[in-house]
Design an enzyme around this catalytic site. Structure first.
Site, PDB file in Angstrom:
ATOM      1  N   LYS A   1       0.807  -1.217   0.000  1.00 47.16           N
ATOM      2  CA  LYS A   1       0.000   0.000   0.000  1.00 47.16           C
ATOM      3  C   LYS A   1       0.846   1.275   0.000  1.00 47.16           C
ATOM      4  CE  LYS A   1      -4.107  -2.030   2.147  1.00 47.16           C
ATOM      5  NZ  LYS A   1      -5.050  -2.006   3.288  1.00 47.16           N
TER       6      LYS A   1
ATOM      7  N   LYS B   1      -6.845 -11.486  -6.382  1.00 42.53           N
ATOM      8  CA  LYS B   1      -8.057 -11.566  -5.564  1.00 42.53           C
ATOM      9  C   LYS B   1      -9.080 -10.525  -6.000  1.00 42.53           C
ATOM     10  CE  LYS B   1      -9.483 -11.382  -0.689  1.00 42.53           C
ATOM     11  NZ  LYS B   1      -9.021 -11.138   0.695  1.00 42.53           N
TER      12      LYS B   1
ATOM     13  N   LYS C   1     -12.704  -4.868  -3.830  1.00 46.48           N
ATOM     14  CA  LYS C   1     -13.560  -3.695  -3.987  1.00 46.48           C
ATOM     15  C   LYS C   1     -12.755  -2.434  -4.264  1.00 46.48           C
ATOM     16  CE  LYS C   1     -14.213  -3.558   1.090  1.00 46.48           C
ATOM     17  NZ  LYS C   1     -13.040  -2.912   1.539  1.00 46.48           N
TER      18      LYS C   1
END
Length: 329
Positions: free
Chosen positions: A112, A193, A196
């Protein structure tokens, strides 16, 4: 006594079919025999910037989807993380027990923060808060995906460290990883994966997508070369992922699905898959809208949070006593 289960989902975007299959379906099963705590982890969400109005809406939406998916607030606790302040207080205490090197090794932080000039300190230390989320209830089981196993290992290490330093107190939590359906992959890349946070909305199916949108997304889903509907994750990851979705939504085995579509091309398979997914999500969506329109959600969240605070406060008091804090009089 029933074992305690703790899990949570961030309200940072719409929940997906992957969240439902990989997490929420298992939450519903777990509540049958366990004492369950299912959180909307809004404190974790703010490790990256959130629009206030969007955070409020998404927090309510995730909580309503929990209930719409079958979590019974009369048997399980469904609440917002920020409504139980003991999470944050124990989170700070866990931060003081965590080494910098342990946090630097977290792959999610590396992913991230990669390529960014600056990241918030919260993104760095949030695994310590995640540990507190689990330990504040002395949870026995934590449903985790592969991407969260590292955080649970840190939690186990911190619990053991506290017990060694201050006396046996925390339960060492165990992972709960279901054998099937734990990892639903992206519709545009069967090696990643379903997420969202993916900027390509066609890569995931939102739990609130209308039927026509679901049909369109599945019709455009990436498929492997060839045309056989066979389960082979290594050589045919795309169609294997679609077969997994079909199996989870229909209750059929992967072998039954392969037999059903033997000799057929991907088009017919994807068309039927879309109808299976629509049939799975339509009752969930109907229940979701009923919950949102009823006005009952705030009362449900308040009652669950009150129950959770009782347990969390007792745990935190024991932690502070062992560490030498003066009690409040």
């Amino acid at each position: 006594m029933a074992k305690k289960v703790l899990s949570g989902i961030q309200p940072s975007g719409t929940l997906t079919l992957g969240n439902y299959i990989g997490a929420m379906k298992n939450f519903v099963k777990l509540q049958e025999e366990h004492e369950c705590y299912f959180m909307v982890v809004d404190l974790h969400a703010i490790t990256v910037a959130q629009e206030p109005a969007a955070l409020r809406e998404q927090s309510e939406s995730v909580a309503a989807l929990f209930i719409a998916a079958g979590i019974d607030p009369a048997r399980s606790n469904v609440y917002l993380q920020s409504h139980v302040p003991q999470h944050a207080e124990l989170g700070w205490i866990m931060t003081t027990l965590t080494a910098m090197g342990e946090l630097e090794r977290m792959t999610q932080f590396k992913d991230k923060s990669s390529g960014k000039d600056s990241v918030g300190a919260g993104l760095f230390v949030y695994p310590s808060l995640m540990a507190a989320d689990i330990l504040v209830y002395n949870a026995d089981l934590v449903p985790v995906g592969e991407d969260q196993k590292q955080h649970l290992e840190l939690t186990r290490d911190l619990a053991g460290r506290f017990n060694s330093r201050f006396g046996e107190y925390f339960t060492i939590p165990e992972p709960y990883i279901p054998q099937v359906g734990a990892r639903i992959m992206s519709l545009d890349d069967g090696t990643k994966k379903m997420s969202k946070s993916n900027p390509n909305a066609g890569s995931f199916i939102s739990l609130l997508d209308p039927p026509d949108v679901i049909r369109k997304k599945i019709s455009r889903a990436t498929t492997d070369s060839g045309r056989e509907v066979v389960f082979d994750p290594q050589n045919k990851p795309e169609v294997s992922n679609l077969m997994s979705i079909y199996a989870e939504c229909s209750g059929m085995s992967l072998g039954q699905i392969a037999d059903r579509f033997e000799g057929q091309m991907y088009g017919g398979f994807k068309k039927e898959l879309a109808e299976v997914v629509v049939a799975t999500l339509e009752p969930l969506q109907q229940r979701y809208h009923e919950i949102r329109n009823s006005g009952a959600l705030s009362d449900i969240l308040a009652e669950s949070a009150e129950r959770a605070r009782v347990v969390a406060a007792q745990t935190l008091a024991g932690v502070k006593e062992r560490m030498g804090f003066l009690p409040v009089r």
